[in-house]
Design a protein around this motif. Structure first.
Motif: not given
Ligand code: GCU
Length: 731
Positions: A199-200, A241, A321, A325, A358, A399, A404, A432
């Motif tokens: 991811e990213r 994730n 996490k 999201e 987080r 963060k 973000d 990213e």
């Molecule tokens: C951003 C990112 C996601 C990631 C998220 C995170 O939104 O685009 O891909 O999962 O950060 O930090 O959890």
């Protein structure tokens, strides 16, 4: 059995986006990859040694000592064996000497000596166990170069430091140092999926996972060497994730492989951590809920955690996490974030484990018409009220900014806002939003700004907080644990979302390795300057002349400012292609559910976050809040983050806002051209494959910068109707 999905929305760009968007994103990604592949001829089965190449150097006097390495007070352990192997490799490569390892020496030698303590007794009192054993001192006498450390990890770091001194052409006396790590925890968070992709990720697939299996091979060891050499001591290998097979990482399916990986890491002083799926009790435990206060759920976790710590040696703990999201979390059951974190923390405590929780919790289903809800507020709103409720082996990971990882954001108000809770900083070296490791963007200047930011937290003591007398109020003081007394417990530090993949050069763009190197060095020693770090990295990586190194350092040092100029202006952020996050799309997120708006109209642009607007500015201590509140006092590079400003507004330079937008975008493109041109001058002076890799990326960067320049300028010209004073082409 239930799998992911029960908790709704996914993170941005992931499969629950509409099909059309998904295809557009994949198509874009594939096209980009093809363009890159065509320009590169890396042999993918071989990976580079980056800054551990140990190319031959002119001997500044070290050779006279390098024939013998004496281990004084250290016995052979996996860490000491790593040290010996590295010393042998480095000394041979750089000085052509094959050292003998012995208990004593006849003549001059390198002596690695165990001492009781490196720092002064007073300083020692404040340090975590980690920091005490990771510190080192290097002394040079006519008889020996002595590396002193109180623990084997310090001896290993000291050895890497000596090799670095040799590799960067330091004079003998300049190798002398006494170094105590600034932060107890120095972590990498990999967002690697077990489906190979990252991811990213912008540098190939995962080297930790392939087709649902865990990979342990020679590259695992080289990875451990690389990160250890810059002082990283903890690594999370899987994406935050946690889905699919990754949920099973805490089951028997993967324990043997993870144990093997953990042992390789441990030999380099690195602890293995995993990201955890909060819904594991449902997804793998067969329970019908994952309520953190439910007895059955707790019992299930208890057994599971005993198994994980029993099977994986040197295991550090979990990164979580939750409620973010679409990821599951305690909110579903009407519980708090603290309920979730504490339940897990209590269970890992008997094993010395840590829960890193987080703070990236926000509403990702916002209505763009709603001017009151503000994503920037959410971290503070969700976590401040429970300051002090977290158990002592929980660390809240925050963060660097409230949105973000944009190219420019204010510092997260939870930094120093939390006074009774362990906290650590999360930054992102995966580019990213900062150019996908196509555009060069050296991030240490940004991280230094973050670390040196004054929160003014020490001016406002609260009852029962843990503020230390005489403590500093900068982010570096807070995240290291010095301000609020959590350094000693080791529950503090810095983490970076990693930028690596299985590309031969690890980071896609050869220049992006400077961010991996830099994050490690900076988290180990927050006093280093961005330029020192860039120079070290360039010297260790490229076997070339001083002028060529100067060119590379100049490119790196200017790159963040340049990127900022041609992308979104004055802290407003975003304007990127939705989902994919590379390339310009000014309105890409304007009418979306993600809470990331610029609110431009024909008169002005920006989000009012003062007390007349969303009130976000008031989440800071008054010294900062008052500045952010007032457009005339607000730092200009954050002006549009905090205020809705007319295009005719005069900046301190005398330029109007609209003219600034035009000028900075033309300038940004010109600077990118300038960097690319300067780099062309290095043909024949750095290895051909690196040259091709970087110049290929520069060509793509120029396309990107040109699109950004023209789209942003045209967009604001069309909105405002105000022409460029200099009459340059706008469309
Ligand atoms: C951003 C990112 C996601 C990631 C998220 C995170 O939104 O685009 O891909 O999962 O950060 O930090 O959890």
């Amino acid at each position: 059995m239930l799998r992911a999905g029960i908790f709704g929305m996914q993170q941005d760009g992931a499969p629950e986006e509409s099909e059309g968007k998904k295809c557009a994103w994949k198509g874009h990604k594939a096209r980009m990859q093809m363009r890159l592949d065509k320009r590169e001829e890396y042999v993918m089965s071989e990976w580079k040694q980056l800054w551990l190449q140990y190319h031959p150097v002119a001997d500044q006097g070290f050779g006279a000592y390098a024939g013998t390495v004496v281990l004084d007070g250290f016995v052979n352990t996996p860490v000491i064996n790593s040290l010996k192997e590295e010393a042998a490799r480095g000394l041979k490569g750089m000085l052509g000497t094959e050292p003998v390892f012995a208990d004593q020496a006849e003549g001059a030698c390198i002596r690695i000596r165990r001492v009781d303590a490196v720092a002064s007794a007073k300083a020692e009192e404040e340090l975590s166990e980690n920091q005490k054993t990771e510190s080192y001192r290097i002394l040079v006498t006519p008889e020996e170069i002595r590396i002193e450390a109180a623990g084997e990890k310090g001896a290993l770091y000291g050895t890497f430091a000596l090799l670095r001194a040799i590799g960067t052409g330091k004079a003998l006396q300049e190798a002398e140092t006494e170094t105590v790590p600034s932060n107890p925890l120095r972590m990498l968070n990999h967002w690697d999926n077990m489906t190979n992709d990252i991811e990213r990720g912008y540098s190939g697939d995962s080297f930790f996972f392939k087709d649902g299996t865990v990979i342990v091979d020679e590259r695992t060891k080289d990875y451990a060497r690389l990160v250890s050499s810059v002082g990283i001591n903890a690594v999370v290998i899987n994406n935050v994730n946690v889905k699919g097979d990754a949920t099973d990482l805490i089951t028997d399916r993967y324990f043997d492989k993870l144990a093997a990986m953990s042992e390789i890491f441990a030999a380099y002083g690195v602890s293995l951590y995993l990201s955890l799926n909060f819904a594991s009790p449902i997804e793998i435990g067969g329970l019908d809920n994952c309520d953190p206060l439910n007895e059955e759920v707790i019992a299930w976790w208890k057994g599971k955690i005993a198994e994980v710590f029993g099977r994986i040696p040197n295991f550090g703990g979990f990164l979580v996490k939750a409620d973010s999201e679409g990821r599951p979390g305690p909110f579903t059951y009407g519980r708090t974030q603290a309920d979730g974190a504490n339940m897990l923390a209590d269970l890992v405590k008997p094993y010395g484990g840590t829960i890193i929780w987080r703070c990236f919790v926000y509403n990702c289903t916002q209505d763009w018409r709603d001017y009151k809800t503000d994503r920037a507020r959410s971290g503070y709103d969700n976590f401040k009220a429970m300051d002090g409720d977290y158990h002592d082996n929980v660390i809240l990971q925050i963060k660097n900014g409230p949105m973000d990882f944009q190219i420019r954001e204010p510092i997260h108000p939870l930094m120093g806002g939390l006074r009774k809770t362990n906290q650590m900083l999360e930054v992102q070296i995966a580019q990213e939003y900062t150019g996908h490791q196509i555009d060069v963007c050296y991030l240490m200047p940004m991280f230094k700004e973050v670390l040196e930011y004054h929160t003014y937290c020490t001016n406002h003591p609260e009852e029962n907080d843990r503020q230390k007398e005489g403590a500093g109020d900068q982010v570096k003081d807070i995240v290291s644990g010095r301000t609020f007394g959590n350094q000693k417990s080791g529950m503090a530090g810095m983490a970076a979302v990693a930028n690596t993949g299985n590309d031969a050069n690890w980071t896609g763009n050869d220049l992006a390795a400077a961010n991996l190197y830099g994050f490690g060095r900076l988290s180990f020693d927050t006093e280093l300057s961005s330029e020192e770090i860039a120079r070290e990295w360039a010297q260790l990586t490229f076997d070339t002349d001083k002028e060529a190194i100067d060119v590379i350092v100049r490119i790196l040092m200017g790159s963040r400012a340049t990127y900022e100029k041609y992308t979104s202006p004055l802290g407003i952020g975003w304007m990127v292609t939705p989902g994919f996050h590379y390339g310009c799309s000014v309105d890409g997120y304007e009418y979306s559910r993600w809470g990331t708006y610029h609110r431009a109209d024909h008169l002005g642009i920006g989000v009012d976050r003062s007390s007349h607007g969303t009130g976000y500015a008031q989440q800071y201590y008054p010294e900062n809040a008052e500045q952010y509140e007032d457009p005339a006092r607000c730092p200009e590079n954050l002006l549009l983050f905090f205020h809705h400003i007319p295009y005719t507004w005069k900046l301190s330079s005398g330029q109007s806002l609209i003219q600034y937008i035009y000028d900075s975008h033309f300038e940004g493109y010109e600077e990118a051209e300038g960097m690319a041109k300067a780099f062309e001058g290095l043909k024949g002076r750095i290895p051909e494959d690196s040259f091709e890799n970087i110049s290929g990326r520069f060509r793509l960067q120029l396309d990107n910068a040109r699109e950004w320049r023209d789209q942003v300028n045209s967009y604001f010209y069309r909105k405002s109707g105000i022409p460029d004073e200099k009459g340059r082409p706008i469309y």
